[in-house]
Design an enzyme around this catalytic site. Sequence first.
Site, PDB file in Angstrom:
ATOM      1  N   SER A  92       0.954  -1.010   0.108  1.00 54.68           N
ATOM      2  CA  SER A  92       0.093   0.117  -0.015  1.00 54.68           C
ATOM      3  C   SER A  92       0.990   1.389   0.070  1.00 54.68           C
ATOM      4  O   SER A  92       1.902   1.210   0.479  1.00 54.68           O
ATOM      5  CB  SER A  92      -0.751  -0.240   1.209  1.00 54.68           C
ATOM      6  OG  SER A  92      -1.965   1.245   1.183  1.00 54.68           O
ATOM      7  N   HIS A 108       2.654  12.093  -1.215  1.00 60.12           N
ATOM      8  CA  HIS A 108       2.265  13.360  -0.919  1.00 60.12           C
ATOM      9  C   HIS A 108       3.515  14.246  -1.613  1.00 60.12           C
ATOM     10  O   HIS A 108       4.275  14.793  -0.532  1.00 60.12           O
ATOM     11  CB  HIS A 108       1.776  13.865   0.462  1.00 60.12           C
ATOM     12  CG  HIS A 108       0.536  13.190   1.006  1.00 60.12           C
ATOM     13  ND1 HIS A 108      -0.609  13.321   0.292  1.00 60.12           N
ATOM     14  CD2 HIS A 108       0.407  12.050   1.934  1.00 60.12           C
ATOM     15  CE1 HIS A 108      -1.437  12.806   1.050  1.00 60.12           C
ATOM     16  NE2 HIS A 108      -0.906  11.836   1.985  1.00 60.12           N
ATOM     17  N   HIS A 141      -2.283   7.090  -4.817  1.00 58.38           N
ATOM     18  CA  HIS A 141      -2.464   6.142  -4.071  1.00 58.38           C
ATOM     19  C   HIS A 141      -2.474   4.625  -4.964  1.00 58.38           C
ATOM     20  O   HIS A 141      -2.850   4.758  -6.067  1.00 58.38           O
ATOM     21  CB  HIS A 141      -3.625   6.194  -3.219  1.00 58.38           C
ATOM     22  CG  HIS A 141      -4.274   4.845  -2.733  1.00 58.38           C
ATOM     23  ND1 HIS A 141      -5.403   4.028  -3.191  1.00 58.38           N
ATOM     24  CD2 HIS A 141      -3.863   4.246  -1.588  1.00 58.38           C
ATOM     25  CE1 HIS A 141      -5.488   3.173  -2.683  1.00 58.38           C
ATOM     26  NE2 HIS A 141      -4.574   2.997  -1.550  1.00 58.38           N
ATOM     27  N   ASN A 169      -2.662   0.443  -4.014  1.00 60.22           N
ATOM     28  CA  ASN A 169      -2.724  -0.618  -3.126  1.00 60.22           C
ATOM     29  C   ASN A 169      -2.739  -2.161  -4.094  1.00 60.22           C
ATOM     30  O   ASN A 169      -3.905  -2.183  -4.869  1.00 60.22           O
ATOM     31  CB  ASN A 169      -3.928  -0.613  -2.140  1.00 60.22           C
ATOM     32  CG  ASN A 169      -4.194  -1.631  -1.250  1.00 60.22           C
ATOM     33  OD1 ASN A 169      -4.881  -2.568  -1.388  1.00 60.22           O
ATOM     34  ND2 ASN A 169      -3.509  -1.661  -0.120  1.00 60.22           N
ATOM     35  N   VAL A 170      -2.366  -2.954  -3.482  1.00 58.54           N
ATOM     36  CA  VAL A 170      -2.426  -4.579  -4.358  1.00 58.54           C
ATOM     37  C   VAL A 170      -2.346  -5.374  -2.840  1.00 58.54           C
ATOM     38  O   VAL A 170      -1.531  -5.180  -2.274  1.00 58.54           O
ATOM     39  CB  VAL A 170      -1.510  -4.645  -5.330  1.00 58.54           C
ATOM     40  CG1 VAL A 170      -1.922  -4.061  -6.678  1.00 58.54           C
ATOM     41  CG2 VAL A 170       0.021  -4.572  -5.148  1.00 58.54           C
ATOM     42  N   ARG A 171      -3.379  -6.283  -2.811  1.00 54.55           N
ATOM     43  CA  ARG A 171      -3.448  -7.151  -1.707  1.00 54.55           C
ATOM     44  C   ARG A 171      -4.016  -8.438  -1.841  1.00 54.55           C
ATOM     45  O   ARG A 171      -4.798  -8.823  -2.995  1.00 54.55           O
ATOM     46  CB  ARG A 171      -4.274  -6.446  -0.527  1.00 54.55           C
ATOM     47  CG  ARG A 171      -5.490  -5.994  -0.957  1.00 54.55           C
ATOM     48  CD  ARG A 171      -6.408  -5.209   0.001  1.00 54.55           C
ATOM     49  NE  ARG A 171      -7.835  -4.844  -0.448  1.00 54.55           N
ATOM     50  CZ  ARG A 171      -8.296  -3.959  -1.468  1.00 54.55           C
ATOM     51  NH1 ARG A 171      -7.286  -2.965  -1.992  1.00 54.55           N
ATOM     52  NH2 ARG A 171      -9.248  -3.829  -1.502  1.00 54.55           N
TER      53      ARG A 171
END
Length: 309
Positions: free
Chosen positions: A97, A101, A111, A113-115
């Site tokens: 994740s 900024h 952003h 995210n891979v999960r």
Amino acid sequence: MSESRPIPDIEAVRTFLLDLQGRIVGGLEAEEGQPFKRDAWTREAGGGGLSCLIENGNFFERAGVLFSHVTGDHLPPSASANRPELAGRRFEAMGVSMVLHPRNPYVPTVHLNVRMFAALDAGKPAIWWFGGGMDLTPYYGFEDDARHFHETCRDALAPFGADRYAEYKRWCDRYFYLKHRGEPRGIGGIFFDDLSAPDFSTSFALTRSVGDAFLTAYIPIVRRRRDLAYGERERDFQAYRRGRYVEFNLVFDRGTLFGLQSGGRTESILLSMPPIVRWRYDWKPEAGTPEAALYTDFLTGRDWVPLPG
């Protein structure tokens, strides 16, 4: 959701995620001009991770690229609320994740995210799924940046079906929406969850393709905008809009809720928050300004690339 045996290849997923984290951090360090801090941690209830971060850097005001692999004997409420059949089951959850900024207000927050999640108990079918995506949150909009980001997302999903990008783009628009504000968080991207069809290898391949596309999606935008001059006005508007990011993460984001409810590492979970944020009462940008254009031209759920049909 899959209930097929055998147990999915968790080690292969873990190996990919650690490699992905390393490649992304390497690419970002080249833009930052200094190394990220590496902070390995363990979780008393099971598992651990590696947090790679920059605070007050040359380019990034705050950046976190986080790997976690946590295990437990029973699921937290955020994971089992809509799946009562999972209550009380042993689980493994792992992912990369990332929230970046940049200091320059003309470079967007991003952003990724891979999960993967798996519920594994002896004598019961393995239940597993993948999820993830990436989305862009500009403060000052540029149409060529938006098109490039969405084209890269589309191309990453193209091998998995002609309609996949449209489906995941719309899902992203719905998910990253601040209902109490009546506005999107940014210009979207792609989002997916509960992915287990048609099989493990295909679901894993799609997730890999999304993760592998990140640097291609973001670095060209960084290089186009990083040297644009800005002043206090632009920084002030950036800090105001960052407030929307905080509101979404604390009110709606399922990953934040899962991390906190499962006893995850608070410092890593909240690393996604921007370092400088401002709120104002009932503030509206002046018509005709670049700040107003963000609302009228970009925070609209636009289709930045043609959709099939």
